[in-house]
Scaffold this active site. Structure first.
Site, PDB file in Angstrom:
ATOM      1  CB  CYS A  29      -2.823   2.562  -6.899  1.00 21.44           C
ATOM      2  SG  CYS A  29      -3.737   1.234  -7.716  1.00 21.44           S
ATOM      3  NE  ARG A  35       2.405  -3.577  -4.607  1.00 18.35           N
ATOM      4  CZ  ARG A  35       2.968  -2.526  -4.013  1.00 18.35           C
ATOM      5  NH1 ARG A  35       2.243  -1.458  -3.748  1.00 18.35           N
ATOM      6  NH2 ARG A  35       4.250  -2.536  -3.671  1.00 18.35           N
ATOM      7  CD  GLN A  60       3.209 -16.740   1.975  1.00 22.55           C
ATOM      8  OE1 GLN A  60       2.072 -16.268   1.857  1.00 22.55           O
ATOM      9  NE2 GLN A  60       4.280 -15.983   2.061  1.00 22.55           N
ATOM     10  CE1 TYR A  91      -1.516 -12.262   8.214  1.00 22.57           C
ATOM     11  CE2 TYR A  91       0.386 -11.773   6.863  1.00 22.57           C
ATOM     12  CZ  TYR A  91      -0.962 -11.626   7.128  1.00 22.57           C
ATOM     13  OH  TYR A  91      -1.754 -10.848   6.320  1.00 22.57           O
TER      14      TYR A  91
END
Ligand SMILES: Cc1cc2nc3c(=O)[nH]c(=O)nc-3n(C[C@H](O)[C@H](O)[C@H](O)COP(=O)(O)O)c2cc1C
Length: 372
Positions: free
Chosen positions: A346, A321, A101, A171
């Protein structure tokens, strides 16, 4: 024939063994100069062993003034090549496929990190800038576009199987696309056609650096979720234009760091109804393009993803995540029908990364989830 999550599918000429993607995830494991470390390579070995069809690296800065967080990967100099080669070799040895990326943080960094005022499309009071930035000149724009192309060439030279432009999450590319951040009066600002110009020129330069058969993809914020920000109607037009130019896949995300509860990394995904929070935006884009669409954001249940596939919402399913907690999640999906990821969303995983330890699941380690 019905589509399945473990179908073999292609991006450009590249064959992938399933539809699961590790969405780009900053690991905070590189050294101060952005070089790959043994810790990072070990981390990617786990991901490759876990069976995800495509790994997208953490965001790698294409120029030193595009760096944001500590431990971030660099692809701004040829001196980064050696470490990057070791990384791709480790993934390939385990049968994995990996894209890099590419990012420039624009105004989403600070002079403390980059040693000078951050570059932005135009001077605005956008809440996502933590420092007083500096408006890019036309020469700056051309130089940053060249930096993206050189970084793409480095990605190819170091063995990455493709690249992903980071056009999301506030970005630089997103800053140019968003009317909130881009109030330039020249050919790079104003109309959507003008706001898209920086991305178009970047894509064309990257494509020319790597050739037609090398996968070039984008992670696109389909909506900023901010008053006056980028809207879905614009992002559908952006996706269509990128398809005309030859993009190979579009990963749909949304939100920025200052979009409140609508950030790209939402919390409290505790029921199937709260999963796939970018599915509606992905559907809008998927309806209008024929290139593969990936959706990211809150995907946890195999059943939810299979339904999105059956309903033609997306072709690939990106996870960040959940793979921090369970790098072998794709294998679990394969072996345990109806499996649901154990990630509780979380965002505790950011904390060890920011402390210089590299990201990990704090819940898995029995630590407090308090992210402050
Ligand atoms: C620790 C961490 C680092 C991240 N780094 C990146 C990144 O480098 N590039 C990017 O596009 N998104 C990054 N993201 C966002 C994720 O790719 C993803 O879009 C978001 O977490 C929602 O997906 P999830 O619910 O599967 O986590 C990061 C997220 C986390 C939690």
């Amino acid at each position: 024939m019905s589509k399945l999550l473990f179908d073999t599918c292609n991006i450009n000429h590249l064959s992938l063994t399933n539809r699961f993607v590790r969405s780009a995830t900053w690991e905070g494991m590189c050294d101060n100069d952005g070089n790959v470390t043994a810790q990072l390579i070990e981390y990617y070995r786990l991901l490759a062993q876990g069976g995800v069809g495509l790994i997208i690296s953490g965001y790698a800065y294409v120029r030193d003034d595009g760096k944001q967080l500590p431990g971030k990967m660099g692809i701004s100099h040829d001196s980064h090549l050696e470490g990057l080669k070791s990384l791709t070799e480790a993934v390939h040895q385990l049968g994995g496929v990996i894209f890099c990326q590419l990012v420039h943080a624009g105004g989403q960094t600070t002079s403390k990190v980059i040693g000078k005022p951050p570059l932005v499309p135009s001077m605005t009071d956008y809440a996502g800038y933590q420092d007083t930035p500096s408006e890019m000149t036309n020469a700056d724009i051309k130089e940053v576009i060249t930096a993206f192309a050189e970084a793409a060439r480095r990605a190819k030279d170091s063995g990455f199987d493709g690249v992903q432009l980071h056009g999301a999450h506030g970005y630089l590319i997103n800053q140019f696309l968003s009317p909130l951040c881009n109030q330039r009066q020249d050919e790079y600002g104003g109309s959507l056609e003008n706001r898209m110009r920086f991305l178009e020129e970047t894509f064309v330069a990257v494509r020319s650096a790597v050739g037609e058969s090398y996968p070039v993809t984008i992670k696109l914020t389909a909506a900023d979720h901010l008053d006056g920000g980028l809207q879905a109607t614009d992002s559908v037009a952006i996706a269509q234009r990128l398809e005309q130019l030859g993009i190979d896949a579009i990963e749909v995300s949304s939100g920025t760091a200052v979009s409140g509860s609508m950030t790209p990394v939402r919390t409290e995904i505790d029921s199937p109804e709260k999963e796939a929070y970018n599915a509606k935006l992905a559907a809008l884009i998927n309806e209008k393009v024929t290139v593969p669409v990936m959706v990211v954001g809150g995907l946890r249940s195999q059943a939810v993803m299979q339904q999105l596939l059956t309903d033609d919402i997306a072709d690939f399913f990106s996870l960040s995540r959940p793979l921090i907690r369970e790098p072998d999640l794709p294998q679990k999906y394969l072996n345990k029908n109806g499996y649901v990821a154990t990630c509780i969303s979380c965002n505790g995983c950011f904390r060890p990364g920011l402390k210089g330890e590299g990201i990990y699941c704090v819940v898995e380690k029995g630590q407090t989830v308090n992210n402050k």
